[in-house]
Every structure is written in structure tokens, then in C-alpha cells.
Design a protein around this motif. Structure first.
Motif: not given
Length: 256
Positions: A65-75
Motif C-alpha cells: 500500500d505504501q508504494k502507491r504514488p500520487v496521480t497526475e490529478k494528485g500532482k
């Protein structure tokens, strides 16, 4: 209510450390929008196996679960959040801010974007901000009830006790982080996860029903009207919960 105010040592330690180190405000920031668990993990040709029950141990689920990055929306969200990060009343000054994160990639990436720092940014880790394996009752409530204000999680009979039990673990770890800070830092910025950050913020100011009274020399507390606002705050992606003894509680988010 809690069976007994047994789990207060960490809270007292954090209040003392915040005061001794001259911390004038704490901001709890939820990570920005992240890649869904059913999409491939970064640099791996597989998705997560499912929720915690799909893994042999909570540790193995937490690791994925800790590997999940932010998305373009998140950026975009984290970039937009700089408007309140740098604007009134925050006006963050980097050299005076201690940056703390849960260890989850989505939390550290949100921190890096909001602070406009590269991968070499100095981040203090507080692993308990990600609750996997340490707070089963709180985790089970979250799995069942999903996102929302902390008030929703206080409704079940076990709610207040579970919140206080989890938050005590986090504030004890945060106290050790604060005690190690250098001179000149007066802002503590903590990047983590929705609902769980709300729990820590509420516990820090004595807002969890049934918790023992705050230490006599408390760093801060909230009047009842602000307690209600904090408990009903629905912390969105890349939003923050600001606690400041001089002004109380503020929900930080992009205007409009």
C-alpha cells in the motif's frame, strides 16, 4: 468512554516537547490523490492483492500500500495547495518547518510537491501515521465506514476508545521526533492519511470523548465550539488541519 486514562504518557510527552521546542503550530496534511490499489504498482507488473485480509500479514499489505504514488490529478492538487501552504495564515518558511511523513510514497510525494523540493528533501519519518497492523479496531472501522469526518467514527460504541488508542501510539512517536528537532523550527508539518490524521489532531487537543484531561501545562486546547468544527471537518485530498495555540483550529484548503 475509555476504560481508564492509561494511554496518556505519549500525549503528555508531545505537549511538553512542543512547548519546550517553541513549536507555535502543527499542520496535519492529507496526501493528494493516489493511484488506486487495483492498478499496477510502480515498476511492478502486478496490482495489490486486495485489502489487508488478502495478505498473510498486515506488514505485507502495508508494504504494498505504501508504494502507491500520487496521480497526475494528485500532482495538480498538491501544486494548487501551495496557495494555502504559502498564503495567510500559514506563510510557511522552509528553514523554520519540520517536515514529517508516514513513509507512504503518496504522502512523501505530496510533501515534496507542496514544498517544491526534490527527492533529496529531508523528511522525518513517523511510520505509525500509516495504521496498518497497529490499530486493528480503527482500521476495521475505516474499512467499513470509509472516508468522512471523525464525528462519524465516534458513533459506534468502540469508536472513541479506538481513536484514542491509535492516536496515543502516534503522538508518542511524534514526541520523539519533536524532541530531536534543532533550534529555530517553529512549525511541525505532518503528512499522512485522512481520518487517521483527524484522529491524531483531535486527540492532541483533548477533543476525543472520554480521553483523560490534557496535561496541566498543555501546549494547546480548543474551546467547545472549535472542537465541534474539528470533529466535523471532512479532510479532503491535499488539505490540512491547522492547530495553533494563538488562533485555534483552521481547515486549510484551496479556496473556490
Amino acid at each position: 468512554p475509555l476504560a481508564a486514562p492509561r494511554a496518556m504518557a505519549g500525549l503528555a510527552q508531545l505537549h511538553l516537547a512542543l512547548g519546550q521546542k517553541g513549536i507555535r503550530r502543527v499542520i496535519f496534511v492529507r496526501h493528494a490523490n493516489a493511484v488506486r490499489p487495483d492498478l499496477p504498482l510502480p515498476d511492478e507488473d502486478r496490482v495489490m492483492l486486495g485489502g489487508p485480509d488478502a495478505y498473510a500479514t498486515p506488514h505485507e499489505w502495508k508494504r504494498d500500500d505504501q508504494k502507491r504514488p500520487v496521480t497526475e490529478k494528485g500532482k495538480e492538487q498538491a501544486t494548487a495547495a501551495r496557495s494555502w501552504w504559502l498564503g495567510y495564515p500559514m506563510r510557511v518558511e522552509e528553514k523554520r518547518t519540520a517536515l514529517v511523513a508516514s513513509g507512504a510514497r503518496r504522502a512523501t510525494e505530496t510533501l515534496q510537491i507542496m514544498t517544491e523540493r526534490d527527492t533529496c528533501v529531508s523528511i522525518l519519518m513517523c511510520p505509525s501515521l500509516h495504521p496498518a497492523g497497529i490499530a486493528p479496531t480503527m482500521e476495521n472501522m475505516f474499512s467499513t465506514m470509509g472516508y468522512g469526518p471523525l464525528q462519524k467514527f465516534l458513533e459506534p460504541p468502540e469508536g472513541a476508545g479506538a481513536i484514542a488508542e491509535y492516536a496515543e501510539l502516534v503522538v508518542a512517536e511524534l514526541a520523539n521526533v519533536v524532541e530531536g528537532l534543532g533550534a529555530g523550527e517553529d512549525t511541525l508539518a505532518v503528512f499522512g492519511h485522512a481520518v487517521f490524521l483527524n484522529a491524531v489532531a483531535a486527540y492532541l487537543v483533548g477533543a476525543v470523548p472520554g480521553q483523560a484531561p490534557l496535561p496541566e501545562a498543555a501546549w494547546m486546547s480548543l474551546p467547545s465550539e472549535q472542537v465541534e468544527v474539528l470533529l466535523t471537518a471532512d479532510l479532503g485530498e491535499a488539505e490540512g488541519l491547522l492547530l495553533e495555540p494563538s488562533t485555534g483550529f483552521s481547515h486549510m484548503h484551496v479556496e473556490g
